[in-house]
Design a protein around this motif. Sequence first.
Motif, PDB file in Angstrom:
ATOM      1  N   ALA A 140       1.751  55.591 -41.800  1.00 27.53           N
ATOM      2  CA  ALA A 140       2.906  54.996 -41.147  1.00 27.53           C
ATOM      3  C   ALA A 140       3.836  54.332 -42.157  1.00 27.53           C
ATOM      4  O   ALA A 140       3.418  53.880 -43.217  1.00 27.53           O
ATOM      5  N   THR A 141       5.104  54.241 -41.794  1.00 31.81           N
ATOM      6  CA  THR A 141       6.105  53.531 -42.579  1.00 31.81           C
ATOM      7  C   THR A 141       6.136  52.060 -42.162  1.00 31.81           C
ATOM      8  O   THR A 141       5.378  51.627 -41.295  1.00 31.81           O
ATOM      9  N   TRP A 142       7.035  51.309 -42.766  1.00 30.56           N
ATOM     10  CA  TRP A 142       7.364  49.975 -42.284  1.00 30.56           C
ATOM     11  C   TRP A 142       7.978  50.140 -40.898  1.00 30.56           C
ATOM     12  O   TRP A 142       8.844  50.993 -40.694  1.00 30.56           O
ATOM     13  N   MET A 143       7.525  49.352 -39.921  1.00 33.75           N
ATOM     14  CA  MET A 143       7.996  49.484 -38.539  1.00 33.75           C
ATOM     15  C   MET A 143       8.727  48.227 -38.093  1.00 33.75           C
ATOM     16  O   MET A 143       8.517  47.147 -38.637  1.00 33.75           O
ATOM     17  N   TYR A 144       9.579  48.366 -37.093  1.00 34.13           N
ATOM     18  CA  TYR A 144      10.363  47.236 -36.616  1.00 34.13           C
ATOM     19  C   TYR A 144      10.462  47.251 -35.098  1.00 34.13           C
ATOM     20  O   TYR A 144      10.282  48.281 -34.436  1.00 34.13           O
ATOM     21  N   ASP A 145      10.766  46.104 -34.555  1.00 36.42           N
ATOM     22  CA  ASP A 145      11.015  45.929 -33.119  1.00 36.42           C
ATOM     23  C   ASP A 145      11.460  44.492 -32.920  1.00 36.42           C
ATOM     24  O   ASP A 145      11.308  43.641 -33.802  1.00 36.42           O
ATOM     25  N   MET A 146      11.982  44.203 -31.749  1.00 38.95           N
ATOM     26  CA  MET A 146      12.205  42.824 -31.343  1.00 38.95           C
ATOM     27  C   MET A 146      10.858  42.217 -30.926  1.00 38.95           C
ATOM     28  O   MET A 146       9.906  42.952 -30.647  1.00 38.95           O
ATOM     29  N   PRO A 147      10.745  40.888 -30.880  1.00 37.31           N
ATOM     30  CA  PRO A 147       9.468  40.266 -30.511  1.00 37.31           C
ATOM     31  C   PRO A 147       9.009  40.670 -29.117  1.00 37.31           C
ATOM     32  O   PRO A 147       9.816  40.878 -28.211  1.00 37.31           O
ATOM     33  N   LEU A 148       7.692  40.779 -28.960  1.00 38.16           N
ATOM     34  CA  LEU A 148       7.071  41.113 -27.682  1.00 38.16           C
ATOM     35  C   LEU A 148       6.200  39.939 -27.270  1.00 38.16           C
ATOM     36  O   LEU A 148       5.360  39.476 -28.051  1.00 38.16           O
ATOM     37  N   TYR A 149       6.387  39.458 -26.068  1.00 35.43           N
ATOM     38  CA  TYR A 149       5.659  38.275 -25.611  1.00 35.43           C
ATOM     39  C   TYR A 149       4.149  38.501 -25.681  1.00 35.43           C
ATOM     40  O   TYR A 149       3.635  39.517 -25.213  1.00 35.43           O
ATOM     41  N   GLY A 150       3.451  37.557 -26.297  1.00 32.33           N
ATOM     42  CA  GLY A 150       1.999  37.612 -26.357  1.00 32.33           C
ATOM     43  C   GLY A 150       1.433  38.534 -27.411  1.00 32.33           C
ATOM     44  O   GLY A 150       0.224  38.736 -27.459  1.00 32.33           O
ATOM     45  N   ALA A 151       2.293  39.107 -28.239  1.00 32.91           N
ATOM     46  CA  ALA A 151       1.827  40.073 -29.246  1.00 32.91           C
ATOM     47  C   ALA A 151       2.031  39.506 -30.643  1.00 32.91           C
ATOM     48  O   ALA A 151       2.683  38.477 -30.842  1.00 32.91           O
ATOM     49  N   ASP A 152       1.457  40.198 -31.616  1.00 26.93           N
ATOM     50  CA  ASP A 152       1.654  39.870 -33.023  1.00 26.93           C
ATOM     51  C   ASP A 152       3.081  40.252 -33.396  1.00 26.93           C
ATOM     52  O   ASP A 152       3.434  41.427 -33.396  1.00 26.93           O
ATOM     53  N   ASN A 153       3.911  39.270 -33.692  1.00 23.23           N
ATOM     54  CA  ASN A 153       5.329  39.538 -33.974  1.00 23.23           C
ATOM     55  C   ASN A 153       5.690  39.066 -35.378  1.00 23.23           C
ATOM     56  O   ASN A 153       6.456  38.126 -35.561  1.00 23.23           O
ATOM     57  N   ARG A 154       5.107  39.746 -36.361  1.00 24.18           N
ATOM     58  CA  ARG A 154       5.393  39.400 -37.747  1.00 24.18           C
ATOM     59  C   ARG A 154       6.808  39.829 -38.115  1.00 24.18           C
ATOM     60  O   ARG A 154       7.467  40.568 -37.399  1.00 24.18           O
ATOM     61  N   GLY A 155       7.263  39.363 -39.266  1.00 23.17           N
ATOM     62  CA  GLY A 155       8.586  39.752 -39.738  1.00 23.17           C
ATOM     63  C   GLY A 155       8.680  41.249 -39.954  1.00 23.17           C
ATOM     64  O   GLY A 155       7.705  41.903 -40.303  1.00 23.17           O
ATOM     65  N   ASN A 156       9.857  41.798 -39.711  1.00 21.95           N
ATOM     66  CA  ASN A 156      10.090  43.215 -39.968  1.00 21.95           C
ATOM     67  C   ASN A 156      11.558  43.397 -40.315  1.00 21.95           C
ATOM     68  O   ASN A 156      12.336  42.427 -40.327  1.00 21.95           O
ATOM     69  N   PHE A 157      11.959  44.597 -40.622  1.00 24.04           N
ATOM     70  CA  PHE A 157      13.308  44.857 -41.133  1.00 24.04           C
ATOM     71  C   PHE A 157      14.390  44.340 -40.185  1.00 24.04           C
ATOM     72  O   PHE A 157      15.344  43.675 -40.620  1.00 24.04           O
ATOM     73  N   LEU A 158      14.235  44.578 -38.901  1.00 20.63           N
ATOM     74  CA  LEU A 158      15.225  44.133 -37.925  1.00 20.63           C
ATOM     75  C   LEU A 158      15.218  42.614 -37.791  1.00 20.63           C
ATOM     76  O   LEU A 158      16.268  41.961 -37.851  1.00 20.63           O
TER      77      LEU A 158
END
Length: 274
Positions: A140-158
């Motif tokens: 896999a590459t570096w992945m991105y998304d907006m934060p998801l409630y209750g999930a692991d939301n580490r820093g990402n490109f976006l």
Amino acid sequence: MTILVTGASGFVGSRIMALFKDAVPAPSLRDADEARIAEIVDAVRPDVILHTAAISDIPTCEQHPEASYRANVLTPAALARAAQGAKLVMFSSDQVYGGSPNEGPFAEGDERPVNVYARHKLEMERRVLDIAPDAVMLRATWMYDMPLYGADNRGNFLINTLRAAITHTPLSYRRTEYRGITYVREVAKLTRRAVDLPGGVYNFGSENSMSMYDTALFLSNALGLDAPKVEPSGRHNLWMDCGKLRSHGISFSQTAEGLTRCIDDYGLKALCGC
């Protein structure tokens, strides 16, 4: 079909759990020994084991190599031995290409790991395939998304880009560095199809003909944000060629297309005042 998902509350696993109705979350494998891992698999008797759990932070792996080896090599190997005929799909990383002397894009045979995390991921692939030749390894590459409630939301490109805009601390990127960056929701969707791939290693993510600077500039322009700064020259290409994956009928959006879709999904242009 029953799919046992490790790392079910993590960045990738949480999106897979939300999308796959036949997914069963595995309990934490942290510090689980081989007998405990066999118990977990035996209790579910899955058709597929989808392994997303890992220690993926590169500095953490450098500082704690024994913990990295346990999580990133020994645990996947134990899952392979416990599989009882279940199809194995395991996430690996584009970091295995970090030391390649070539410019890229890199095919699956171009590995040259240069950090603990990458070396452990490459060893994991080889050990699991020795145990279960029909296993599927997804780099896999570096992945991105907006934060998801209750999930692991580490820093990402976006998120890094939006945070930099809010705090007025512009980021800098190189014009000489290339890598794909992938919308994690597309990863989750296409992972379902990866279950049917023949055993082996596959580059798995968005391709990208833009440099990291041009990718950051594309995102900044799309959101009406200040342009990133140019970082001094240097190269750490993780640029993957996904031709092998495409030959099996699975294609990702290009990086720019994925970013545009994510912006539209979340209405980020309106949020940023565009």
